[in-house]
Design a protein around this motif. Structure first.
Motif, PDB file in Angstrom:
ATOM      1  N   ASP A  38      15.258  14.485   5.641  1.00 37.39           N
ATOM      2  CA  ASP A  38      15.929  13.181   5.695  1.00 37.39           C
ATOM      3  C   ASP A  38      15.064  12.120   6.356  1.00 37.39           C
ATOM      4  O   ASP A  38      15.074  10.959   5.953  1.00 37.39           O
ATOM      5  N   GLN A  39      14.299  12.535   7.388  1.00 31.60           N
ATOM      6  CA  GLN A  39      13.427  11.573   8.074  1.00 31.60           C
ATOM      7  C   GLN A  39      12.419  10.977   7.109  1.00 31.60           C
ATOM      8  O   GLN A  39      12.219   9.756   7.062  1.00 31.60           O
ATOM      9  N   ILE A  40      11.783  11.829   6.305  1.00 34.49           N
ATOM     10  CA  ILE A  40      10.775  11.342   5.360  1.00 34.49           C
ATOM     11  C   ILE A  40      11.410  10.462   4.295  1.00 34.49           C
ATOM     12  O   ILE A  40      10.873   9.404   3.945  1.00 34.49           O
ATOM     13  N   ASN A  41      12.568  10.860   3.782  1.00 33.16           N
ATOM     14  CA  ASN A  41      13.226  10.063   2.744  1.00 33.16           C
ATOM     15  C   ASN A  41      13.673   8.703   3.273  1.00 33.16           C
ATOM     16  O   ASN A  41      13.542   7.677   2.593  1.00 33.16           O
ATOM     17  N   LEU A  42      14.185   8.671   4.499  1.00 29.55           N
ATOM     18  CA  LEU A  42      14.616   7.400   5.092  1.00 29.55           C
ATOM     19  C   LEU A  42      13.425   6.477   5.353  1.00 29.55           C
ATOM     20  O   LEU A  42      13.512   5.262   5.147  1.00 29.55           O
ATOM     21  N   LEU A  43      12.332   7.055   5.811  1.00 34.46           N
ATOM     22  CA  LEU A  43      11.126   6.246   6.015  1.00 34.46           C
ATOM     23  C   LEU A  43      10.629   5.692   4.684  1.00 34.46           C
ATOM     24  O   LEU A  43      10.184   4.545   4.606  1.00 34.46           O
ATOM     25  N   GLY A  44      10.724   6.511   3.620  1.00 33.73           N
ATOM     26  CA  GLY A  44      10.320   6.041   2.302  1.00 33.73           C
ATOM     27  C   GLY A  44      11.119   4.824   1.863  1.00 33.73           C
ATOM     28  O   GLY A  44      10.558   3.838   1.352  1.00 33.73           O
ATOM     29  N   TYR A  45      12.440   4.859   2.060  1.00 39.83           N
ATOM     30  CA  TYR A  45      13.277   3.704   1.727  1.00 39.83           C
ATOM     31  C   TYR A  45      12.874   2.477   2.550  1.00 39.83           C
ATOM     32  O   TYR A  45      12.797   1.360   2.039  1.00 39.83           O
ATOM     33  N   THR A  46      12.609   2.707   3.818  1.00 40.40           N
ATOM     34  CA  THR A  46      12.212   1.600   4.692  1.00 40.40           C
ATOM     35  C   THR A  46      10.903   0.981   4.226  1.00 40.40           C
ATOM     36  O   THR A  46      10.765  -0.246   4.160  1.00 40.40           O
ATOM     37  N   PHE A  47       9.943   1.805   3.878  1.00 40.52           N
ATOM     38  CA  PHE A  47       8.640   1.297   3.428  1.00 40.52           C
ATOM     39  C   PHE A  47       8.762   0.570   2.084  1.00 40.52           C
ATOM     40  O   PHE A  47       8.111  -0.450   1.857  1.00 40.52           O
ATOM     41  N   GLN A  48       9.623   1.079   1.199  1.00 41.76           N
ATOM     42  CA  GLN A  48       9.829   0.405  -0.084  1.00 41.76           C
ATOM     43  C   GLN A  48      10.473  -0.962   0.109  1.00 41.76           C
ATOM     44  O   GLN A  48      10.057  -1.959  -0.492  1.00 41.76           O
ATOM     45  N   GLN A  49      11.474  -1.019   0.964  1.00 38.51           N
ATOM     46  CA  GLN A  49      12.176  -2.281   1.221  1.00 38.51           C
ATOM     47  C   GLN A  49      11.243  -3.350   1.771  1.00 38.51           C
ATOM     48  O   GLN A  49      11.478  -4.542   1.597  1.00 38.51           O
ATOM     49  N   ASN A  50      10.186  -2.919   2.426  1.00 35.39           N
ATOM     50  CA  ASN A  50       9.252  -3.866   3.026  1.00 35.39           C
ATOM     51  C   ASN A  50       7.924  -3.939   2.262  1.00 35.39           C
ATOM     52  O   ASN A  50       6.888  -4.299   2.823  1.00 35.39           O
ATOM     53  N   SER A  51       7.997  -3.573   0.969  1.00 36.19           N
ATOM     54  CA  SER A  51       6.873  -3.732   0.032  1.00 36.19           C
ATOM     55  C   SER A  51       5.629  -2.948   0.433  1.00 36.19           C
ATOM     56  O   SER A  51       4.513  -3.345   0.099  1.00 36.19           O
ATOM     57  N   LEU A  52       5.820  -1.843   1.148  1.00 33.02           N
ATOM     58  CA  LEU A  52       4.687  -1.000   1.503  1.00 33.02           C
ATOM     59  C   LEU A  52       4.460   0.094   0.468  1.00 33.02           C
ATOM     60  O   LEU A  52       3.447   0.790   0.507  1.00 33.02           O
ATOM     61  N   MET A  53       5.425   0.253  -0.433  1.00 27.19           N
ATOM     62  CA  MET A  53       5.259   1.147  -1.571  1.00 27.19           C
ATOM     63  C   MET A  53       6.227   0.713  -2.665  1.00 27.19           C
ATOM     64  O   MET A  53       7.234   0.052  -2.377  1.00 27.19           O
ATOM     65  N   SER A  54       5.927   1.071  -3.885  1.00 21.17           N
ATOM     66  CA  SER A  54       6.798   0.714  -5.005  1.00 21.17           C
ATOM     67  C   SER A  54       7.960   1.692  -5.093  1.00 21.17           C
ATOM     68  O   SER A  54       7.943   2.764  -4.475  1.00 21.17           O
ATOM     69  N   LYS A  55       8.943   1.340  -5.901  1.00 25.97           N
ATOM     70  CA  LYS A  55      10.077   2.226  -6.123  1.00 25.97           C
ATOM     71  C   LYS A  55       9.604   3.532  -6.758  1.00 25.97           C
ATOM     72  O   LYS A  55      10.059   4.618  -6.392  1.00 25.97           O
ATOM     73  N   GLU A  56       8.673   3.421  -7.701  1.00 28.95           N
ATOM     74  CA  GLU A  56       8.156   4.604  -8.388  1.00 28.95           C
ATOM     75  C   GLU A  56       7.449   5.549  -7.400  1.00 28.95           C
ATOM     76  O   GLU A  56       7.616   6.770  -7.472  1.00 28.95           O
ATOM     77  N   SER A  57       6.680   4.969  -6.499  1.00 33.85           N
ATOM     78  CA  SER A  57       5.983   5.788  -5.499  1.00 33.85           C
ATOM     79  C   SER A  57       6.985   6.476  -4.584  1.00 33.85           C
ATOM     80  O   SER A  57       6.842   7.662  -4.259  1.00 33.85           O
ATOM     81  N   ARG A  58       8.003   5.734  -4.182  1.00 34.33           N
ATOM     82  CA  ARG A  58       9.013   6.296  -3.288  1.00 34.33           C
ATOM     83  C   ARG A  58       9.750   7.458  -3.965  1.00 34.33           C
ATOM     84  O   ARG A  58       9.974   8.507  -3.348  1.00 34.33           O
ATOM     85  N   ILE A  59      10.089   7.307  -5.234  1.00 34.84           N
ATOM     86  CA  ILE A  59      10.797   8.362  -5.962  1.00 34.84           C
ATOM     87  C   ILE A  59       9.921   9.613  -6.090  1.00 34.84           C
ATOM     88  O   ILE A  59      10.389  10.740  -5.911  1.00 34.84           O
ATOM     89  N   TYR A  60       8.642   9.422  -6.382  1.00 38.38           N
ATOM     90  CA  TYR A  60       7.726  10.558  -6.503  1.00 38.38           C
ATOM     91  C   TYR A  60       7.660  11.334  -5.184  1.00 38.38           C
ATOM     92  O   TYR A  60       7.767  12.565  -5.157  1.00 38.38           O
ATOM     93  N   ILE A  61       7.478  10.608  -4.074  1.00 39.51           N
ATOM     94  CA  ILE A  61       7.377  11.246  -2.756  1.00 39.51           C
ATOM     95  C   ILE A  61       8.689  11.933  -2.388  1.00 39.51           C
ATOM     96  O   ILE A  61       8.694  13.046  -1.857  1.00 39.51           O
ATOM     97  N   GLU A  62       9.813  11.305  -2.706  1.00 36.30           N
ATOM     98  CA  GLU A  62      11.110  11.887  -2.385  1.00 36.30           C
ATOM     99  C   GLU A  62      11.342  13.180  -3.169  1.00 36.30           C
ATOM    100  O   GLU A  62      11.836  14.174  -2.609  1.00 36.30           O
ATOM    101  N   GLU A  63      11.010  13.192  -4.440  1.00 34.42           N
ATOM    102  CA  GLU A  63      11.184  14.399  -5.245  1.00 34.42           C
ATOM    103  C   GLU A  63      10.298  15.538  -4.727  1.00 34.42           C
ATOM    104  O   GLU A  63      10.720  16.690  -4.653  1.00 34.42           O
TER     105      GLU A  63
END
Length: 465
Positions: A396-421
């Motif tokens: 959950d920590q990694i997934n929540l950080l991923g959402y935070t980074f996406q919201q602040n344009s540090l990664m794209s939605k596609e990148s976040r989904i790949y990392i989450e999966e």
């Protein structure tokens, strides 16, 4: 005459134009030569013989280590320096998280799969939890089975005398809060309560370290030479012990090695032949006095005192957990990290259980007693629950950080989904391993001690192959 002037003007203009064009051509030629020279220079220094974009060069230098595929490999991973929970609920918390992880690789623009795998690896290393294989549970079971005649190690056999020494960290960081109390105040309360509950006849001792000077550089020498026995190994006198503990204040550096070396002197006259010696080290961090606490612990462990050395890490960061666990592992002891006062109380209570078994043995005239079968169901439940919680929290920590980074344009939605999966799949594997352990340990619990030991060791080896 007029025509002559016009002709002359035209000639001058053409001349200027030709000169200008020649100058531009010369500059362009020089610039081109400079570029060609730079390319040539890069070619000479590159194994590939050509210049590549910076991103491609960086990608080729990325070293990606495969994720663990056995629990033994998972257990051996170092605890991440940011393994404690990192909140991301408020905007302020999100900004703090972004600042904390600002040195992660840049994946803002069209990262390759390799770059995303590398990013996940770096993030996972930062938040890595302290997973523990079933060998850790076996150590807990062995300690709780103290006195069981099936245990061959003489350290775990009842002797005429029981001696318990607490070695308490008094470095400056113990002034930090851990729940509703400072670490030091919480430790004082629980140590006092624990000592009160020990059966009559138990000899107790209290040693502190890092309690002089301050944790400033100017006081390092003074503080690193400070370790003192405040209550020598002797029967418990409440007022005397309470007075000694009351005066302890968190101030200085962390000379763990010194404290372990001097604890050997405290217990020197209580050899392991006729004494059961238990040492509990309570610390909230690593050795900071440039010594080797693992070596010091080994010397104490291998001495004729033959102590059991267990270690409690009090709200310790990743680096501290690694060193304290190494101290415990090197002496076949138990390491347990506790986050607050309640968890510290629970850990200290385990010694009271052992001490009460010793009291029962003494009261029965040291005859061979019919020790009731040790009920390890609760220990198994606690172990499985803790491992499951680590897996869930890490995921959950990694997934929540991923959402935070996406919201602040540090990664794209596609990148976040790949990392989450990738993250979810990895933790599904961890959960399956824990589920297997749960089933195996319940079966093992039906066996006697020696059978359980053999089965557990066999299972553990299977899971490392």
């Amino acid at each position: 005459m007029r025509n002559f002037r016009v002709t002359l003007t035209l000639l001058i203009g053409v001349s200027i134009l030709i000169t200008g064009c020649g100058k531009e051509e010369k500059e362009e030629k020089e610039e081109q030569q400079s570029i060609e020279q730079a390319v040539s220079n890069n070619s000479e220094s590159s194994d590939m013989g050509s210049v590549e974009p910076k991103g491609k060069q960086e990608e080729k230098s990325m070293k990606i280590t495969p994720l663990p595929d056995t629990y033994k490999e998972l257990e051996s991973l170092p605890v991440g320096k940011d393994s404690s929970y990192i909140p991301t609920a408020t905007n302020e918390e999100k900004m703090q998280a972004i600042e904390l992880f600002k040195n992660l690789p840049n994946i803002k623009e069209n990262p390759s799969q390799k770059e995303l795998d590398y990013y996940y690896q770096e993030l996972l290393q930062r938040v890595q939890k302290d997973f523990k294989g079933p060998e850790t549970l076996f150590k807990q079971m062995r300690f709780q089975s103290f006195g069981n005649p099936d245990i061959e190690d003489s350290r775990y056999q009842f002797k005429d005398n029981l001696n318990v020494e607490v070695i308490l960290d008094s470095s400056g960081s113990m002034a930090q809060n851990a729940g509703n109390n400072t670490k030091m105040d919480a430790a004082k309360e629980e140590i006092m309560e624990f000592i009160r509950e020990l059966p009559e006849g138990t000899r107790v001792g209290l040693r502190v370290y890092g309690h002089k000077g301050s944790n400033a550089d100017k006081d390092k020498t003074l503080s690193c030479s400070s370790s003192e026995v405040l209550y020598p190994i002797e029967p418990f006198e409440e007022s005397k012990f309470e007075s000694a503990l009351k005066d302890v204040q968190p101030t200085g550096w962390t000379p763990i090695s010194l404290a372990l070396n001097e604890a050997k002197q405290d217990l020197m006259k209580y050899d392991g032949e006729s004494n059961t010696n238990i040492v509990y080290l309570i610390s909230d961090g690593i050795e900071t006095c440039d010594e080797d606490p693992v070596s010091a612990a080994n010397k104490l462990y291998k001495s004729n005192i033959s102590p059991i050395i267990n270690v409690i890490g009090f709200n310790v960061n990743g680096e501290g957990q690694r060193q304290l666990k190494e101290i415990a592992d090197s002496t076949e002891g138990i390491y347990q990290n506790v986050e607050d006062q309640d968890e510290l109380k629970s850990e200290l209570n385990k010694i009271n259980d052992v001490a009460n078994s010793w009291k029962e043995w003494k009261e029965k005239g040291k005859q061979s007693i019919d020790l009731k079968e040790v009920q390890n169901s609760l220990e198994i439940f606690n172990y499985i629950t803790e491992e499951e919680s680590k897996s869930l929290n890490e995921k959950d920590q990694i997934n929540l950080l991923g959402y935070t980074f996406q919201q602040n344009s540090l990664m794209s939605k596609e990148s976040r989904i790949y990392i989450e999966e990738k993250n979810n799949k990895y933790h599904e594997w961890i959960d399956l391993e824990i589920e297997k352990f749960n089933s195996e340990l319940k079966n093992i619990n039906q066996q006697n001690y020696q059978q359980a030991k053999k089965i557990l060791e066999h299972k553990y080896q299977i899971n490392t192959q």
